[in-house]
Design a protein around this motif. Sequence first.
Motif, mmCIF file in Angstrom:
data_model
loop_
_atom_site.group_PDB
_atom_site.id
_atom_site.type_symbol
_atom_site.label_atom_id
_atom_site.label_comp_id
_atom_site.label_asym_id
_atom_site.label_seq_id
_atom_site.Cartn_x
_atom_site.Cartn_y
_atom_site.Cartn_z
ATOM 1 N N VAL A 5 -123.417 47.293 -84.931
ATOM 2 C CA VAL A 5 -122.524 47.581 -86.047
ATOM 3 C C VAL A 5 -121.259 46.749 -85.837
ATOM 4 C CG1 VAL A 5 -121.185 49.364 -87.231
ATOM 5 C CG2 VAL A 5 -123.413 49.929 -86.260
ATOM 6 N N ILE A 6 -120.739 46.191 -86.919
ATOM 7 C CA ILE A 6 -119.497 45.421 -86.846
ATOM 8 C C ILE A 6 -118.336 46.334 -87.220
ATOM 9 C CG2 ILE A 6 -118.186 43.508 -87.843
ATOM 10 C CD1 ILE A 6 -120.899 42.096 -88.266
ATOM 11 N N PHE A 7 -117.318 46.364 -86.360
ATOM 12 C CA PHE A 7 -116.129 47.143 -86.700
ATOM 13 C C PHE A 7 -115.021 46.206 -87.151
ATOM 14 C CE2 PHE A 7 -115.579 46.514 -82.079
ATOM 15 C CZ PHE A 7 -114.270 46.061 -81.997
ATOM 16 N N THR A 8 -114.283 46.669 -88.136
ATOM 17 C CA THR A 8 -113.110 45.957 -88.642
ATOM 18 C C THR A 8 -111.955 46.941 -88.589
ATOM 19 O OG1 THR A 8 -114.538 44.701 -90.139
ATOM 20 C CG2 THR A 8 -112.162 44.657 -90.570
ATOM 21 N N HIS A 9 -110.945 46.628 -87.803
ATOM 22 C CA HIS A 9 -109.793 47.514 -87.618
ATOM 23 C C HIS A 9 -108.531 46.870 -88.156
ATOM 24 C CE1 HIS A 9 -111.687 49.625 -83.844
ATOM 25 N NE2 HIS A 9 -112.263 49.978 -84.980
ATOM 26 N N ASP A 45 -116.732 50.490 -90.246
ATOM 27 C CA ASP A 45 -117.813 50.151 -89.321
ATOM 28 C C ASP A 45 -119.085 49.999 -90.144
ATOM 29 O OD1 ASP A 45 -115.751 50.828 -87.637
ATOM 30 O OD2 ASP A 45 -116.906 52.182 -86.393
ATOM 31 N N THR A 46 -119.559 48.763 -90.316
ATOM 32 C CA THR A 46 -120.730 48.499 -91.152
ATOM 33 C C THR A 46 -121.486 47.280 -90.648
ATOM 34 O OG1 THR A 46 -119.493 47.051 -92.636
ATOM 35 C CG2 THR A 46 -119.663 49.352 -93.282
ATOM 36 N N ILE A 97 -105.332 42.516 -87.834
ATOM 37 C CA ILE A 97 -106.746 42.665 -88.169
ATOM 38 C C ILE A 97 -107.555 42.284 -86.929
ATOM 39 C CG2 ILE A 97 -108.636 41.911 -89.660
ATOM 40 C CD1 ILE A 97 -106.498 43.089 -91.361
ATOM 41 N N SER A 98 -108.479 43.163 -86.506
ATOM 42 C CA SER A 98 -109.369 42.830 -85.398
ATOM 43 C C SER A 98 -110.793 43.220 -85.746
ATOM 44 C CB SER A 98 -108.924 43.497 -84.093
ATOM 45 O OG SER A 98 -109.272 44.864 -84.065
ATOM 46 N N VAL A 99 -111.747 42.511 -85.137
ATOM 47 C CA VAL A 99 -113.164 42.765 -85.375
ATOM 48 C C VAL A 99 -113.929 42.691 -84.061
ATOM 49 C CG1 VAL A 99 -113.146 41.892 -87.749
ATOM 50 C CG2 VAL A 99 -113.672 40.336 -85.871
ATOM 51 N N GLY A 100 -115.098 43.308 -84.073
ATOM 52 C CA GLY A 100 -115.991 43.256 -82.928
ATOM 53 C C GLY A 100 -117.311 43.909 -83.286
#
Length: 124
Positions: free
Chosen positions: A32-36, A49-50, A83-86
């Motif tokens: 799952v990719i999270f975008t915060h 989270d999608t 903005i952060s992703v993982g």
Amino acid sequence: YETDPVQEYAPNSIVPVSTYWRIEGLIPSDSVIFTHILTDPIFPIAQVDTIHIDPTELRERDIYLHSANVVLPQIVESGQQIISVGVYQSSSNERLAVFINRIPQGTRIFLYTIDINLPNDSDN
């Protein structure tokens, strides 16, 4: 990633975040990719989270475009937000490592900042 041309938002706005992911190696089937959106490097004020594809369909060297629309909270302080992703595995919540030149760099990428501006109280 694509930078957002708006870069300035009010509370309760939608922040679109577009990222490109190149597949290197095996991808866990429950990825799952999270975008915060973060007030500091640790605390998320909003997140999505999608993943919009079955991770098992991704192959070595594929490039996947991921879009996330993150809704800002109605009550939020003004100022710059990060903005952060993982990526993480939903079965264990374990984050996957981020690599640069095959060297692990952590478990997320900091992309860019946006500004949140509160409506002026004198406008009411």
